[in-house]
Design a protein around this motif. Structure first.
Motif, PDB file in Angstrom:
ATOM      1  N   LEU A 323      -2.421   5.656   2.769  1.00  0.00           N
ATOM      2  CA  LEU A 323      -2.500   5.832   4.223  1.00  0.00           C
ATOM      3  C   LEU A 323      -2.835   4.528   4.945  1.00  0.00           C
ATOM      4  O   LEU A 323      -2.097   4.084   5.836  1.00  0.00           O
ATOM      5  CB  LEU A 323      -3.535   6.915   4.552  1.00  0.00           C
ATOM      6  N   ASP A 324      -3.958   3.913   4.617  1.00  0.00           N
ATOM      7  CA  ASP A 324      -4.372   2.709   5.334  1.00  0.00           C
ATOM      8  C   ASP A 324      -3.375   1.567   5.141  1.00  0.00           C
ATOM      9  O   ASP A 324      -3.071   0.831   6.090  1.00  0.00           O
ATOM     10  CB  ASP A 324      -5.762   2.272   4.876  1.00  0.00           C
ATOM     11  N   PHE A 325      -2.873   1.406   3.924  1.00  0.00           N
ATOM     12  CA  PHE A 325      -1.960   0.291   3.692  1.00  0.00           C
ATOM     13  C   PHE A 325      -0.625   0.508   4.398  1.00  0.00           C
ATOM     14  O   PHE A 325      -0.039  -0.455   4.924  1.00  0.00           O
ATOM     15  CB  PHE A 325      -1.726   0.061   2.202  1.00  0.00           C
ATOM     16  N   ALA A 326      -0.123   1.726   4.417  1.00  0.00           N
ATOM     17  CA  ALA A 326       1.127   1.983   5.131  1.00  0.00           C
ATOM     18  C   ALA A 326       0.988   1.620   6.605  1.00  0.00           C
ATOM     19  O   ALA A 326       1.898   1.028   7.204  1.00  0.00           O
ATOM     20  CB  ALA A 326       1.529   3.447   4.971  1.00  0.00           C
ATOM     21  N   LEU A 327      -0.148   1.952   7.194  1.00  0.00           N
ATOM     22  CA  LEU A 327      -0.379   1.581   8.591  1.00  0.00           C
ATOM     23  C   LEU A 327      -0.452   0.074   8.761  1.00  0.00           C
ATOM     24  O   LEU A 327       0.007  -0.472   9.769  1.00  0.00           O
ATOM     25  CB  LEU A 327      -1.655   2.240   9.099  1.00  0.00           C
ATOM     26  N   SER A 328      -1.012  -0.619   7.774  1.00  0.00           N
ATOM     27  CA  SER A 328      -1.070  -2.080   7.868  1.00  0.00           C
ATOM     28  C   SER A 328       0.328  -2.680   7.801  1.00  0.00           C
ATOM     29  O   SER A 328       0.606  -3.708   8.432  1.00  0.00           O
ATOM     30  CB  SER A 328      -1.965  -2.660   6.767  1.00  0.00           C
ATOM     31  N   GLU A 329       1.219  -2.040   7.035  1.00  0.00           N
ATOM     32  CA  GLU A 329       2.601  -2.512   6.993  1.00  0.00           C
ATOM     33  C   GLU A 329       3.307  -2.261   8.328  1.00  0.00           C
ATOM     34  O   GLU A 329       4.045  -3.119   8.810  1.00  0.00           O
ATOM     35  CB  GLU A 329       3.365  -1.828   5.860  1.00  0.00           C
ATOM     36  N   VAL A 330       3.085  -1.102   8.923  1.00  0.00           N
ATOM     37  CA  VAL A 330       3.639  -0.838  10.250  1.00  0.00           C
ATOM     38  C   VAL A 330       3.175  -1.920  11.219  1.00  0.00           C
ATOM     39  O   VAL A 330       3.972  -2.479  11.991  1.00  0.00           O
ATOM     40  CB  VAL A 330       3.222   0.557  10.749  1.00  0.00           C
ATOM     41  N   GLU A 331       1.889  -2.228  11.182  1.00  0.00           N
ATOM     42  CA  GLU A 331       1.313  -3.239  12.069  1.00  0.00           C
ATOM     43  C   GLU A 331       1.939  -4.613  11.815  1.00  0.00           C
ATOM     44  O   GLU A 331       2.238  -5.362  12.754  1.00  0.00           O
ATOM     45  CB  GLU A 331      -0.195  -3.288  11.850  1.00  0.00           C
ATOM     46  N   TYR A 332       2.131  -4.953  10.547  1.00  0.00           N
ATOM     47  CA  TYR A 332       2.733  -6.244  10.198  1.00  0.00           C
ATOM     48  C   TYR A 332       4.158  -6.345  10.730  1.00  0.00           C
ATOM     49  O   TYR A 332       4.534  -7.328  11.391  1.00  0.00           O
ATOM     50  CB  TYR A 332       2.703  -6.406   8.686  1.00  0.00           C
ATOM     51  N   PHE A 333       4.977  -5.339  10.470  1.00  0.00           N
ATOM     52  CA  PHE A 333       6.373  -5.409  10.875  1.00  0.00           C
ATOM     53  C   PHE A 333       6.533  -5.349  12.400  1.00  0.00           C
ATOM     54  O   PHE A 333       7.351  -6.072  12.964  1.00  0.00           O
ATOM     55  CB  PHE A 333       7.171  -4.281  10.220  1.00  0.00           C
ATOM     56  N   GLU A 334       5.758  -4.506  13.043  1.00  0.00           N
ATOM     57  CA  GLU A 334       5.887  -4.380  14.494  1.00  0.00           C
ATOM     58  C   GLU A 334       5.250  -5.559  15.222  1.00  0.00           C
ATOM     59  O   GLU A 334       5.810  -6.085  16.183  1.00  0.00           O
ATOM     60  CB  GLU A 334       5.228  -3.077  14.965  1.00  0.00           C
ATOM     61  N   GLY A 335       4.075  -5.974  14.734  1.00  0.00           N
ATOM     62  CA  GLY A 335       3.321  -6.975  15.482  1.00  0.00           C
ATOM     63  C   GLY A 335       3.550  -8.406  15.061  1.00  0.00           C
ATOM     64  O   GLY A 335       3.334  -9.323  15.865  1.00  0.00           O
ATOM     65  N   ILE A 336       3.972  -8.644  13.815  1.00  0.00           N
ATOM     66  CA  ILE A 336       4.106 -10.012  13.321  1.00  0.00           C
ATOM     67  C   ILE A 336       5.560 -10.435  13.185  1.00  0.00           C
ATOM     68  O   ILE A 336       5.979 -11.446  13.750  1.00  0.00           O
ATOM     69  CB  ILE A 336       3.385 -10.180  11.966  1.00  0.00           C
ATOM     70  N   THR A 337       6.362  -9.686  12.442  1.00  0.00           N
ATOM     71  CA  THR A 337       7.768 -10.064  12.262  1.00  0.00           C
ATOM     72  C   THR A 337       8.671  -9.435  13.316  1.00  0.00           C
ATOM     73  O   THR A 337       9.852  -9.749  13.379  1.00  0.00           O
ATOM     74  CB  THR A 337       8.276  -9.664  10.865  1.00  0.00           C
TER      75      THR A 337
END
Length: 374
Positions: A323-337
């Motif tokens: 759960l937490d890591f999937a959200l961190s990936e969402v954050e990475y793709f949306e907010g960083i790349t």
């Protein structure tokens, strides 16, 4: 941000342009001025196909070295230092980890021109799974058993390590939401600090989707996890992060997802990473290796016993451990790349899809096998 000539593994087991350019000879030359361990050659011998950072193998004065580069928005020297101090503790306790090199000023991470760099030794052993994608399962039962044993050794060493929570959510596996009695309220309270994730969630009915897919698996877990000690853990125990001598783990790699979670969280993650072919679920029962899951558990328990109650809790953690890591990936793709397409993959087939799969016949069979092992 994207370098079309450098190809990496995509989220669908395909080959895609890299989010980050490959490490260049110019960068290696600059690093040579900071790291006397680097040799005179400026060309990389190999570039990693992993997508979320850039890494290369280069020549050093005493052997080949591993260079990893992060964008400053993902890792700075301080957040890399959190990983490096944990690695140093494990090394002092006898866990076979790579050596993080220090530059001429004694720093284990250096920043330059918007990037953050770290250098490691290559470690001892054969990188049997170097080209394996992150969601490919382990196929060797003997190797799975030894991977479980080594994970238990790491946990025994980590028990004496105490440090605060990571300074970032980005591409870190945490268990904050799983431990919360109300994960939705906890996530809402944190969105002000996570603008990329907040922007993505504002476009979808995320609360309803979590309540219908993930949170039914979470019922009762928060109370049961209160007795589970916080423990700094690897949190990405996939075979591609291990070096091997025969069927024996000889070196542990890549602590990028490490954080204080728990032993059961780390073991559940290992089972999730290594026992299910997530990108080939259409194969049905053939996509699930219950024998690998049980071998991981068996190897772990031979080194560090687990009570029946904790094995039941381990099984119950599996559907939500991501759960937490999937959200961190969402954050990475949306907010960083700024790739909403990849953020959609992290949200739908990863965060929601993994939880849904555990309700299938094959997912239930895996959980039943673990419960029976208790």
């Amino acid at each position: 941000m994207t370098a079309s000539y450098h190809r990496v593994q995509g989220l669908n087991n395909d080959e895609v342009p890299a989010d980050w350019p490959a490490i260049s000879g110019r960068e290696i030359a600059w690093l040579r001025g900071r790291y006397p361990q680097l040799g005179s050659t400026e060309e990389a011998l190999w570039h990693s196909p992993r997508p979320m950072s850039a890494a290369a193998i280069v020549e050093g004065v005493a052997g080949r070295l591993f260079v990893k580069r992060h964008h400053h928005s993902v890792r700075n020297a301080a957040t890399l230092g959190e990983e490096h101090r944990f690695i140093a503790h494990l090394a002092a306790a006898g866990v076979p980890v790579v050596q993080v090199l220090r530059d001429r000023d004694g720093a284990t991470a250096v920043e330059h021109d918007g990037w953050t760099y770290e250098l490691h030794t290559l470690g001892i052993g054969e990188d049997l799974y170097r080209d394996a994608v992150s969601w490919s399962p382990l196929t060797d039962v003997a190797q799975a058993r030894d991977a479980g044993r080594m994970l238990a050794r790491l946990h025994q060493a980590a028990a004496s390590y105490h440090a605060p929570q990571r300074g970032t959510h980005l591409l870190v596996a945490r268990d904050d939401l799983i431990r919360s009695h109300d994960p939705i309220a906890a996530l809402k309270a944190d969105l002000g600090n996570r603008p990329g994730l907040a922007r993505y969630l504002a476009r979808i009915p995320w609360e309803e989707q979590l309540r219908h897919t993930v949170l039914p698996w979470h019922a009762g877990l928060a109370d049961r996890l209160q007795a589970e000690p916080r423990l700094w853990a690897h949190n990405d125990w996939h075979v591609s992060n291990l070096l091997w001598q025969g069927d024996t783990v000889s070196t542990v790699l890549d602590f990028g997802l490490a954080s204080p979670t728990s032993a059961l969280f780390d073991l559940a993650t290992a089972i999730e990473r290594n026992a299910v072919a997530w990108l080939e679920l259409q194969r049905g029962a053939q996509a699930v290796r219950i024998d690998i899951a049980l071998a991981l558990l068996d190897g772990y328990r031979r080194q560090l016993p687990l009570s029946p109650a904790r094995v039941h809790l381990l099984a119950d953690l599996l559907p939500v451990v991501h759960l937490d890591f999937a959200l961190s990936e969402v954050e990475y793709f949306e907010g960083i790349t700024h790739s909403t397409t990849n953020a959609d993959v992290a949200w739908q087939p990863f965060l929601l899809g993994h939880a849904q799969w555990f309700g299938s016949r094959d997912g239930q069979a895996l959980l039943a096998g673990l419960h029976a092992a208790a």
